[in-house]
Write an enzyme that holds these catalytic residues in place. Structure first.
Site, PDB file in Angstrom:
ATOM      1  N   SER A  35       0.867  -1.175   0.000  1.00 54.81           N
ATOM      2  CA  SER A  35       0.000   0.000   0.000  1.00 54.81           C
ATOM      3  C   SER A  35       0.898   1.216   0.000  1.00 54.81           C
ATOM      4  O   SER A  35       2.058   1.147   0.427  1.00 54.81           O
ATOM      5  CB  SER A  35      -0.888   0.015   1.250  1.00 54.81           C
ATOM      6  OG  SER A  35      -1.542   1.264   1.405  1.00 54.81           O
ATOM      7  N   TYR A  94      -3.314  -0.478  10.184  1.00 55.40           N
ATOM      8  CA  TYR A  94      -3.108  -0.724   8.755  1.00 55.40           C
ATOM      9  C   TYR A  94      -1.691  -0.340   8.329  1.00 55.40           C
ATOM     10  O   TYR A  94      -1.014  -1.096   7.626  1.00 55.40           O
ATOM     11  CB  TYR A  94      -4.137   0.071   7.952  1.00 55.40           C
ATOM     12  CG  TYR A  94      -4.116  -0.224   6.471  1.00 55.40           C
ATOM     13  CD1 TYR A  94      -4.695  -1.373   5.968  1.00 55.40           C
ATOM     14  CD2 TYR A  94      -3.512   0.669   5.581  1.00 55.40           C
ATOM     15  CE1 TYR A  94      -4.681  -1.639   4.603  1.00 55.40           C
ATOM     16  CE2 TYR A  94      -3.495   0.410   4.215  1.00 55.40           C
ATOM     17  CZ  TYR A  94      -4.073  -0.742   3.735  1.00 55.40           C
ATOM     18  OH  TYR A  94      -4.053  -1.013   2.387  1.00 55.40           O
TER      19      TYR A  94
END
Length: 220
Positions: free
Chosen positions: A112, A125
């Protein structure tokens, strides 16, 4: 091709979207469950005879919260899917690629842009995606003797199920809430296809793909 995930309806939807054939396996499993992952990899290898490519794509996130307010349940759930799940799938793939003939294969981990820069209030996250970078580097090193290539694609704002949140407005580091541009999902698919299609003597170690105008470089 084998599609693996927890939600059978979503797997079947994906299979229909890509025009899957009778040769496509749809395998329901929780990536964080060791026994289930070992079973689906064994079934896939038994069906196809070998394993050429793993795309480690499963992921989840937690409710937005400052780090001092993060619920441990949410933190553990994110790490179970994003880190433990990626590790278990990579481990199973590595074992097969190491021992099959011809030896080798490719593992692509879905990172990501949060593996580079965090969003506000996204500790679980962000931590999990930094761990994916470590996993990618370790597999790349350990896979050299066995012709196993490993790369990571770090994806920014794409037109997926979270696009509505991006369009509605995301919290920025300066405290503003602003809509953010998104890119077509087809652009992400094309980037993954590019990585997957290389011969094993070539590797894209890290790729970042993002909406051109999204806040990332100097985020916010």
């Amino acid at each position: 091709m084998a599609l693996v995930g927890r939600k059978l309806d979503r797997l079947e939807e994906t299979a229909n979207m890509i025009g899957a054939t009778a040769e496509t396996l749809v395998l329901q499993a929780d990536v964080a469950d060791e026994a289930q992952i070992e079973a689906v990899f064994a079934r896939a290898v038994n069906h196809y005879g070998q394993l050429d490519l793993l795309f480690n794509n499963a992921g989840t996130s937690a409710p937005k919260a400052a780090i001092d307010m993060v619920d441990l349940r949410h933190f553990n759930r994110v790490l179970a899917t994003n880190v433990t799940g990626a590790f278990l799938c990579a481990r199973a793939a590595f074992r097969q690629m190491k021992t099959q003939d011809p030896q080798g294969g490719r593992i692509i981990n879905n990172g990501s842009v949060s593996a580079h820069v965090p969003r506000p209030n996204g500790a679980p996250y962000t931590i999990s995606k930094h761990a994916i970078t470590g996993l990618t580097r370790q597999i790349s090193l350990d896979g050299r003797p066995y012709n196993i290539a490993c790369g990571q694609i770090d994806i920014g704002n794409a037109a997926t199920g979270v696009a509505d949140n991006l369009n509605a407005g995301m919290l920025q580091p300066d405290g503003r809430t602003s809509p953010e541009p998104v890119m077509p999902l087809a652009s992400v698919a094309e980037a993954v296809r590019c990585m997957a299609g290389l011969p094993l003597d070539s590797n894209i170690q890290f790729m970042t793909i993002m909406a051109t105008q999204m806040p990332f470089i100097g985020r916010g």
